[in-house]
Every structure is written in structure tokens, then in C-alpha cells.
Design a protein around this motif. Structure first.
Motif, PDB file in Angstrom:
ATOM      1  N   ASN A 244       0.822  -1.213   0.000  1.00 42.90           N
ATOM      2  CA  ASN A 244       0.000   0.000   0.000  1.00 42.90           C
ATOM      3  C   ASN A 244       0.857   1.265   0.000  1.00 42.90           C
ATOM      4  OD1 ASN A 244      -2.456  -1.318  -0.096  1.00 42.90           O
ATOM      5  ND2 ASN A 244      -2.740  -1.312   2.125  1.00 42.90           N
ATOM      6  N   ARG A 246       3.704   1.800   1.208  1.00 43.88           N
ATOM      7  CA  ARG A 246       4.494   1.995   2.417  1.00 43.88           C
ATOM      8  C   ARG A 246       5.582   0.924   2.481  1.00 43.88           C
ATOM      9  NH1 ARG A 246       1.563   5.644   1.901  1.00 43.88           N
ATOM     10  NH2 ARG A 246       0.286   6.751   3.463  1.00 43.88           N
ATOM     11  N   ASN A 276      -0.949  -4.128  13.433  1.00 42.16           N
ATOM     12  CA  ASN A 276      -1.792  -3.248  12.624  1.00 42.16           C
ATOM     13  C   ASN A 276      -1.095  -2.855  11.328  1.00 42.16           C
ATOM     14  OD1 ASN A 276      -3.951  -3.288  14.378  1.00 42.16           O
ATOM     15  ND2 ASN A 276      -3.298  -1.457  15.499  1.00 42.16           N
ATOM     16  N   LEU A 277       0.217  -2.590  11.414  1.00 44.76           N
ATOM     17  CA  LEU A 277       0.959  -2.236  10.210  1.00 44.76           C
ATOM     18  C   LEU A 277       1.089  -3.442   9.293  1.00 44.76           C
ATOM     19  CD1 LEU A 277       2.500  -0.087   8.664  1.00 44.76           C
ATOM     20  CD2 LEU A 277       4.557  -0.709   9.960  1.00 44.76           C
ATOM     21  N   TYR A 280      -2.029  -3.787   7.487  1.00 43.46           N
ATOM     22  CA  TYR A 280      -2.121  -2.724   6.485  1.00 43.46           C
ATOM     23  C   TYR A 280      -1.305  -3.102   5.248  1.00 43.46           C
ATOM     24  CZ  TYR A 280      -1.654   1.871   4.303  1.00 43.46           C
ATOM     25  OH  TYR A 280      -1.666   2.908   3.415  1.00 43.46           O
ATOM     26  N   SER A 282      -0.767  -6.029   4.314  1.00 44.93           N
ATOM     27  CA  SER A 282      -1.411  -7.197   3.704  1.00 44.93           C
ATOM     28  C   SER A 282      -2.545  -6.782   2.764  1.00 44.93           C
ATOM     29  CB  SER A 282      -1.957  -8.123   4.790  1.00 44.93           C
ATOM     30  OG  SER A 282      -0.911  -8.613   5.608  1.00 44.93           O
ATOM     31  N   GLY A 283      -3.122  -5.592   3.003  1.00 47.05           N
ATOM     32  CA  GLY A 283      -4.203  -5.113   2.148  1.00 47.05           C
ATOM     33  C   GLY A 283      -5.491  -5.873   2.404  1.00 47.05           C
ATOM     34  N   ARG A 286      -8.108  -6.957   5.924  1.00 44.24           N
ATOM     35  CA  ARG A 286      -7.333  -7.118   7.173  1.00 44.24           C
ATOM     36  C   ARG A 286      -7.689  -8.408   7.924  1.00 44.24           C
ATOM     37  NH1 ARG A 286      -5.235  -2.078   8.943  1.00 44.24           N
ATOM     38  NH2 ARG A 286      -5.400  -2.739  11.121  1.00 44.24           N
TER      39      ARG A 286
END
Length: 301
Positions: A244, A246, A276-277, A280, A282-283, A286
Motif C-alpha cells: 500500500n 508503504r 496493525n501495520l 495494512y 497485507s491489504g 485485514r
């Protein structure tokens, strides 16, 4: 520069993360003392039998204790036998076997790892400390998913990891691993299948796992070197994970497998990804962990 990235896939494999007779030795002690004008070597006489504790079967170091009948035992075991001699059951006092301590002081002995390549001859009282740090001492199995008691040299451990633990073996200094787990919210302590890389004629272990860091659930990836610390410092590695738009990166030296898996993990010496990251990266919705970790190993100049 890292080229030719190797891709492989790993899945979670387990959640276990979490070491009677009268004394006949006194006359032999006296005769041994009389003959110790020159250093003795354990393999050339029976002194080794005198210095082995009958309880733990380890070599004894001062203070060496004895019962009134002359039977000896080490200080650690004296506290474990409920004040009774393990040989004749006589009540133990606080008698030191000074004669045997003197015999030990006169000995020069080979390192216990002589058969593995160490040719040092050591004073008796220096032997234990040397063996604790001897570079020829065997390594512990680096597999982290179970409590494995196998030890050996590096070729032995590599064969053991391949044949007994069925780890993935790859040639090359770059890698691309994809870690997948459904229902990641339920994973608190898990380790993914270990991967071993053959690189620069040496071997490296890639670890990836989930655990609690304080109150926070995290994922962590790190590399360990199959060899000693001074050799490990000759290499560096990088890890990268993202998604994503990042990206998270880590760079450092691999840790030697002389340091236990848990010690490396607890020192946080690797790529740490908050849950949580990770989700994120993983797209999707969640609900499933899909992390791609890439890396590169290189040799320092």
C-alpha cells in the motif's frame, strides 16, 4: 548489490515458543600425591576417576567434600544428598578433601573438545572456564519451533536441519519470502518454518514469527549466522517489508547461533512489524496476513 531475488513461501507450523563399599580411594590419593612432582595428564593414570563426582558425574572443583570414610563428592551435590554420603550413607560433615584438591592443582588436561579440533592442554582449574568459551565446542540446533537437544559442528547441524526438521535450503544471498496466515488476530505466539541460505560458503538462518512485545502483538524477522560471533560480524543483511505504498526496512549484522533464538528475539534485534501495520501491508479486509519479506546478505570489506 543484491540481484536475482529468490522467492519462497512459508506457512505457520507450531505455537511452541516459548534446558557401598569401604573407601579404597584414600591410599590411592596418597600415592598419587607422592608421584605428582610433574604435571599429570588424565588419560595416563586413574586420577580422573578420583575427580569425578559420584552423584553428577562431573569433574569436581574446590571445595571438594568427603565423608568420614573418605568418599568424595562435589560441593553442588553435597547440598542435594540430604547430608548423607551417596556411597556409604554415612552422615556428612564439613570435611574438605584437601589432598584431592592438591592433586587436581597439579594436573594439566586436554580440552574436552579435543576430538573436535581443540589441542589446548590446560591446568585443571582453568579447564572449565576454557571449555565454556572454546571455539571448538559444539553448536546447539538453531531450530526454533521445538525444543531440540541436538548439538554438533556446522555440517552436522545443516544435515540435521535438512533431514530431521525438513527446513527449506536455498543457495544465494537474496531472498523473497511470503508469509501467509488466516485469522491473524488469533496468532499470539507462532513461528514460521525456518529457512537456511547457503551464501559465501557459509549458512544463515532466516526466522519469522509472531509474539507479544509487552502488550503489543508483533511480527519479527531476523537472520542468524551458523558460526561464531567474530565471523558473524563479517557479514551484514537487510530486510524489507511493505505494501500500500508503504515500506519498512532493517539493516544489521546477523547474530551468531551461539546466541539462542529467544535471546535474539527478546533483544528485538531484527525487523519488527506491529500487527496493525502488518495487516495494512497485507491489504484487503485485514482478515488475512499476507506479508512479503525481501532481503539481501553481503560480506563486509
Amino acid at each position: 548489490m543484491c540481484d536475482g531475488v529468490l522467492e519462497s513461501h512459508s506457512s505457520v507450523v507450531d505455537n511452541d515458543m516459548s534446558t557401598n563399599a569401604e573407601n579404597k580411594s584414600v591410599p590411592s590419593i596418597r600415592s598419587t600425591i607422592a608421584s605428582t612432582r610433574k604435571p599429570l595428564v588424565m588419560s595416563t593414570n586413574g586420577v580422573n576417576e578420583l575427580l569425578v563426582c559420584p552423584v553428577c558425574s562431573s569433574l569436581m572443583y574446590p571445595p571438594i567434600h568427603q565423608c568420614p570414610n573418605g568418599h568424595t563428592l562435589c560441593s553442588n551435590c553435597k547440598a542435594r544428598v540430604q547430608n548423607r554420603c551417596p556411597t556409604c550413607r554415612h552422615e556428612l560433615g564439613n570435611i574438605r578433601c584437601l589432598a584431592l584438591e592438591k592433586v587436581a592443582e597439579s594436573l594439566n588436561l586436554p580440552c574436552r573438545y579435543n576430538g573436535l579440533g581443540c589441542h589446548d592442554i590446560l591446568p585443571y582449574y582453568s579447564k572449565f572456564n576454557h571449555e565454556q568459551h572454546c571455539r571448538f565446542r559444539p553448536y546447539n540446533c538453531p531450530y526454533a519451533g521445538s525444543e531440540c537437544s541436538v548439538t554438533g559442528d556446522i555440517p552436522t547441524l545443516v544435515a540435521h536441519l535438512k533431514d530431521d526438521h525438513k527446513v527449506d535450503m536455498h543457495d544465494g544471498c537474496t531472498f523473497n519470502h511470503r508469509y501467509v496466515k488466516s485469522n491473524p488476530q488469533e496468532v499470539e505466539n507462532a513461528t514460521w518454518m525456518l529457512t537456511v541460505f547457503n551464501c559465501f560458503g557459509r549458512q544463515f538462518c532466516l526466522h519469522f514469527e509472531a509474539f507479544q512485545l509487552g502488550m503489543a502483538p508483533v511480527y519479527m524477522a531476523f537472520l542468524r549466522f551458523l558460526g561464531d560471533e567474530d565471523e558473524a560480524k563479517k557479514f551484514s543483511y537487510s530486510l524489507e517489508v511493505g505494501g500500500n505504498s508503504r515500506k519498512l526496512m532493517w539493516q544489521g549484522n546477523p547474530r551468531s547461533i551461539r546466541d539462542s533464538h529467544r535471546k535474539v528475539r527478546d533483544s528485538e534485534d531484527g525487523l519488527i512489524i506491529q500487527r496493525n501495520l502488518a495487516l495494512y501491508f497485507s491489504g484487503g479486509d485485514r482478515q488475512e496476513l499476507k506479508l512479503r519479506v525481501t532481503g539481501c546478505i553481503w560480506k563486509e570489506q
